[in-house]
Design an enzyme around this catalytic site. Sequence first.
Site, short mmCIF file in Angstrom:
data_model
loop_
_atom_site.label_atom_id
_atom_site.label_comp_id
_atom_site.label_asym_id
_atom_site.label_seq_id
_atom_site.Cartn_x
_atom_site.Cartn_y
_atom_site.Cartn_z
N TYR A 1 -13.59 13.73 14.98
CA TYR A 1 -13.54 13.32 16.38
C TYR A 1 -12.26 13.82 17.02
O TYR A 1 -11.23 13.97 16.35
CB TYR A 1 -13.57 11.78 16.50
CG TYR A 1 -14.96 11.18 16.41
CD1 TYR A 1 -15.73 11.33 15.25
CD2 TYR A 1 -15.50 10.46 17.47
CE1 TYR A 1 -17.00 10.80 15.17
CE2 TYR A 1 -16.77 9.90 17.38
CZ TYR A 1 -17.52 10.08 16.24
OH TYR A 1 -18.78 9.53 16.16
N GLU B 1 -20.03 1.42 25.88
CA GLU B 1 -20.53 2.64 26.52
C GLU B 1 -21.88 2.41 27.21
O GLU B 1 -22.59 1.47 26.88
CB GLU B 1 -20.71 3.72 25.45
CG GLU B 1 -19.46 3.94 24.63
CD GLU B 1 -19.38 5.35 24.05
OE1 GLU B 1 -20.44 5.91 23.73
OE2 GLU B 1 -18.26 5.86 23.93
C1 LIG Z 1 -18.48 6.61 20.20
C2 LIG Z 1 -17.27 7.10 20.53
C3 LIG Z 1 -16.14 7.19 19.63
C4 LIG Z 1 -15.03 7.87 20.07
C5 LIG Z 1 -13.92 7.99 19.20
C6 LIG Z 1 -13.99 7.46 17.95
O1 LIG Z 1 -12.94 7.61 17.09
C7 LIG Z 1 -15.09 6.76 17.52
C8 LIG Z 1 -16.18 6.63 18.38
#
Ligand SMILES: C=Cc1ccc(O)cc1
Length: 178
Positions: free
Chosen positions: A26, A71
């Site tokens: 991520y 979200e």
């Molecule tokens: C679902 C989003 C999201 C964004 C960053 C993270 O480390 C985990 C989930």
Amino acid sequence: MTKEFKTLDDFLGTHFIYTYDNGWEYEWYAKNDHTVDYRIHGGMVAGRWVTDQEANIVMLVPGIYKIAWTEPTGTDVALDFVPNEGKLNGTIFFPKWVQDHPEITVTYQNEHIDVMEAAREKYDTYPKLVVPEFAKITYMGDAGQNNEDVISEAPYASLPDDIRAGKYFDANYKRINK
Ligand SMILES: C=Cc1ccc(O)cc1
């Protein structure tokens, strides 16, 4: 970047890339004290990216930061960053429909909020998929707050490596090939 994080201000404006122990990669940016941007490079929803997500961002004790948000998909996220140790702990709470149809969420979400809202009504929420993982930080950059260049295009395979190699941002943390 080799600064010691002490205050909330030290954290805001920082851009991170990290890999969870389950292999999911991520990229995440603390855009300001109530907003986050991110891009997903590996894992169940690789290819998804989001800007201007409202979030709660606090410092728990000097150098340790907690961020939480919900979200449009119904996914909830809680992150605890310990940047001075190069790590974080994240928990993602996915509604069942995202686990069943991850491809619906793999897009630039900001342009498809209506699609997310329709899917969360149409498909099942429960049982949720809870993913609690530690992650190792592989990149930290001082992008400054409200920098729209940080997360400004769709993820592609070599992007994390390009950033880590210093090939993606100039000295003012603007995108080089725009
Ligand atoms: C679902 C989003 C999201 C964004 C960053 C993270 O480390 C985990 C989930």
